[in-house]
Design a protein around this motif. Structure first.
Motif, mmCIF file in Angstrom:
data_model
loop_
_atom_site.group_PDB
_atom_site.id
_atom_site.type_symbol
_atom_site.label_atom_id
_atom_site.label_comp_id
_atom_site.label_asym_id
_atom_site.label_seq_id
_atom_site.Cartn_x
_atom_site.Cartn_y
_atom_site.Cartn_z
ATOM 1 N N ILE A 65 4.327 -4.211 -6.430
ATOM 2 C CA ILE A 65 4.483 -5.519 -6.191
ATOM 3 C C ILE A 65 3.617 -6.270 -6.936
ATOM 4 N N GLU A 74 2.501 -7.019 5.298
ATOM 5 C CA GLU A 74 2.972 -5.860 6.033
ATOM 6 C C GLU A 74 2.530 -4.909 4.917
ATOM 7 N N LYS A 91 6.256 -7.712 2.567
ATOM 8 C CA LYS A 91 5.985 -6.312 2.761
ATOM 9 C C LYS A 91 5.356 -5.987 1.417
ATOM 10 N N ILE A 92 4.527 -4.781 1.623
ATOM 11 C CA ILE A 92 3.655 -4.287 0.220
ATOM 12 C C ILE A 92 4.469 -3.195 -0.177
ATOM 13 N N TYR A 93 4.399 -3.066 -1.308
ATOM 14 C CA TYR A 93 5.131 -1.697 -2.152
ATOM 15 C C TYR A 93 4.507 -1.381 -3.230
ATOM 16 N N PRO A 94 4.529 -0.192 -3.864
ATOM 17 C CA PRO A 94 3.892 0.084 -5.214
ATOM 18 C C PRO A 94 4.690 -0.795 -6.246
ATOM 19 N N GLN A 101 3.025 -1.543 7.746
ATOM 20 C CA GLN A 101 4.463 -1.215 7.692
ATOM 21 C C GLN A 101 4.898 0.200 8.400
ATOM 22 N N THR A 112 0.263 -1.024 3.808
ATOM 23 C CA THR A 112 0.661 0.310 4.068
ATOM 24 C C THR A 112 -0.586 0.897 4.796
#
Lengths: 422, 422
Positions: free
Chosen positions: A303, A322, A298-301, A352, A324
């Motif tokens: 990463i 996954e 899962k991608i997030y700021p 996501q 954004t």
């Protein structure tokens, strides 16, 4: 008429039929339940019984395999309930307050004798696992048991399952099992011994669906917070959306297939469904090849991209991002994505956001990812895309898998999303 | 009256007020827009103007800093619009069909002159980044710019932002910025130059909210597929739920704070909100310490636990598990979780269900994780829990961070979930 007890082998005559089997406990005084030689439980209304003859008394405290002389001539279908564990078949430990998986499918039938009005029920526990502990190896075993049941005469299959990962299992079985009968996964959010349990209505609904002339893998769960109806969801288009509510499951990027009113035994179809070919005998093929070395990231700021390198160097064959929005990832990890693709991995993109469709042609970020070779997963749920990648990479080359990933195999991709499903 | 042109420094008299500033382009013929010395743009109805006197002609093709003699005496508030990029400030490249971030906040004001009826508008571009590329370092910069604006007289702040990660930024600013004025993030799902763009209504709504006597960080986006109303969401209780629809953002585990009807300039509060203390001057404190070595790991059947070891050995300080159901993870990775906690990391649990609350006391799996020392994140969104962990580990010891993670700091944890929010 009352010259028998639980465990006795008896011969029962109704006006049309003779049954031979072992008397089972029944919670409904008006129904006599017997287990026949083929393992299915049959419920016979006592008003219909002309005579009961004891063939052999109970020999052991456990039931034993009965012999059968006449098969059930009624027009009820043979439904196998396979239990895997989870709340639908669990009870609360009143010492600790914790919930333990406990009931077997057999126990469920005894607890809900009305199931026998709907079908000839065979209950068999496969495993006793909370679904948070279910692994791909369990999906394989369930697929094998489905095959066995169909070959043994099942005309519909219900699988009781913990709710945590029921949608992952439903997706896996959708790809692994090719059958012309319904396979219905069902769970419960509240255990069977609680007054608010959703187990009875969910289970009755699932068995109702299992007798329908439809094919494929489905999930049945409560449709609202009340006890009015349950929903029939497509196995590749559903996810657990709430930690605790009974209506935790929702169809995503489509609407449910049907509303089921278990009390009135009515099923209201609200969209198209895959119908069984009339007159066809039950059949089943399974393919349990899975490539388990597929990671979901899962991608997030913020990463860091080296997590991708880690999976590449570990020998993984696929990575599902996954991302954004429409299917994006920060540019800071593009080099790592390139490394994965250059190393021969299948790298794919789901969103996501959960709702909606990946479209990587709109923004520069997505277009760059497409040029790197990332495969857009259309309107597939991330959970479904992950499982589909395991299935495809277990059976096809990476190049073939890339192509098939964007094609609709089992209803997991819809060409055009309905407007009324968000 | 028409003895002026864009770029001229003019003195404008109305019945009550004198304005001095530089004439700006205006799309509305009835409104004269000037930029005053303090940078705010003021819209003046031409009907109210008694006289216009040119002080100095346009010298350069660019605007230059004007001098002001009288401040605006109107009762409109000073609203700063800070643009960071994204669709709300973007245009379609009709050669390629791709969307490029392009408009500055200044351009937005010119495009939507009605903003000047709501507040004295200062527009300033901070950066030009698609939000999929936003990193924690950008959150820090935005926080610093918010501080600067408040210290320079802003009474409300609007931040235009790409939608992909707007909810992550909103959560980050909620923890990093302590202020008694509203900070409103706003985006658009369709670019400003498309007829179906949601940019105008979203932006007008956001500026309306920025003039309200409330405090804290919010998100404003379309409330339905039509153009009737927008929703005001709490910055720590909202997520992007759809890849493409204009009503993509939803409050989760609560309801939106208000419905905003931008056409009629009406705000209808539908639940409690943090009110600004009356008469208090705008104030702001920021804390930009963040521990970026926090990983989000989404759990799925078959996940291998060594990914946790990898982050531990890399020196990470925190891991947020996005578990299944009430907050579970497969037992096969318990040893890895133990290794992380024994190594001094903060390991916490949110749910991939998204809706509902983590409760790890119900099933044996959760109870074992609690005993290992995993911290349950209550009803926090995974995205919010991740950002909160970055903030806490940047400012507190692990032990303090564990405690504060389960406490409500900025509205991110609700004690009891409303029934009407699912």
């Amino acid at each position: 008429m009352d010259n028998y007890q639980v465990g006795d082998l008896v011969s029962i005559k109704t006006e049309n039929t003779q049954y031979i089997g072992i008397v089972m406990p029944s919670l409904d005084e008006d129904i006599l339940v017997i287990k026949m030689k083929n393992g299915y439980n049959v419920g016979i209304s006592k008003r219909r019984i002309v005579s009961i003859e004891k063939i052999e008394g109970s020999k052991t405290p456990k039931y034993r395999k009965p012999e059968v002389i006449f098969e059930n001539k009624g027009n009820l279908k043979n439904i196998s309930i396979l239990s895997t564990g989870g709340t639908v078949a669990s009870r609360v430990d009143y010492n600790t307050g914790a919930v333990h998986p406990a009931f077997t499918a057999e126990d469920l039938i005894l607890a809900f004798p009305e199931l026998l009005e709907i079908g000839n029920i065979l209950g068999r526990p496969l495993m006793n696992i909370l679904s948070e502990n279910i692994l791909p190896l369990h999906w394989k075993r369930i697929a094998e048991e489905i095959k066995r049941e169909v070959e043994n005469g099942a005309e519909g299959i219900v699988i009781t399952h913990g709710t945590d990962t029921m949608h992952y299992t439903a997706a896996a079985l959708s790809f692994m099992v090719e059958t012309n009968i319904p396979v219905v996964l069902v769970g419960a959010q509240r255990s069977s011994d609680r007054p608010s349990s959703d187990a009875p209505l969910n289970l009755i609904s699932a068995v109702m669906v299992a007798t329908e002339p439809i094919k494929g893998v489905y999930v049945v769960m409560h449709g609202e917070s009340g006890d009015t109806f349950t929903y029939l969801h497509e196995g590749v288009k559903v996810r657990k959306y709430h930690t605790s509510r009974r209506d935790a499951f929702r169809s995503v990027n489509t609407i449910p297939i049907a509303k089921i009113y278990p009390t009135s035994r009515r099923i209201e179809y609200i969209r198209e469904v895959n119908n069984k070919v009339e007159g066809e005998d039950p059949k089943v093929e399974i393919n349990t090849n899975l490539e388990e070395r597929v990671a979901l990231i899962k991608i997030y700021p913020g990463i860091e991209g080296d997590i991708i390198d880690y999976y590449v160097d570990k020998g993984y064959k696929g990575i599902l991002l996954e991302g954004t929005g429409l299917g994006h990832a920060p540019e800071t990890i593009f080099n790592n994505i390139k490394y994965a693709i250059d190393s021969g991995l299948l790298v794919a993109m789901a969103s996501q956001c959960i709702n909606g469709r990946v479209n990587m042609n709109v923004y520069s970020n997505g277009r760059k990812l497409l040029r790197l070779g990332v495969i857009p997963c259309e309107d597939m749920l991330p959970e479904v895309a992950l499982v589909k990648m395991m299935y495809l990479l277990g059976n096809y080359s990476v190049e073939e898998a890339k192509k098939l990933l964007t094609e609709n195999l089992k209803g997991e991709i819809t060409l055009r999303t309905r407007f009324d499903c968000y």
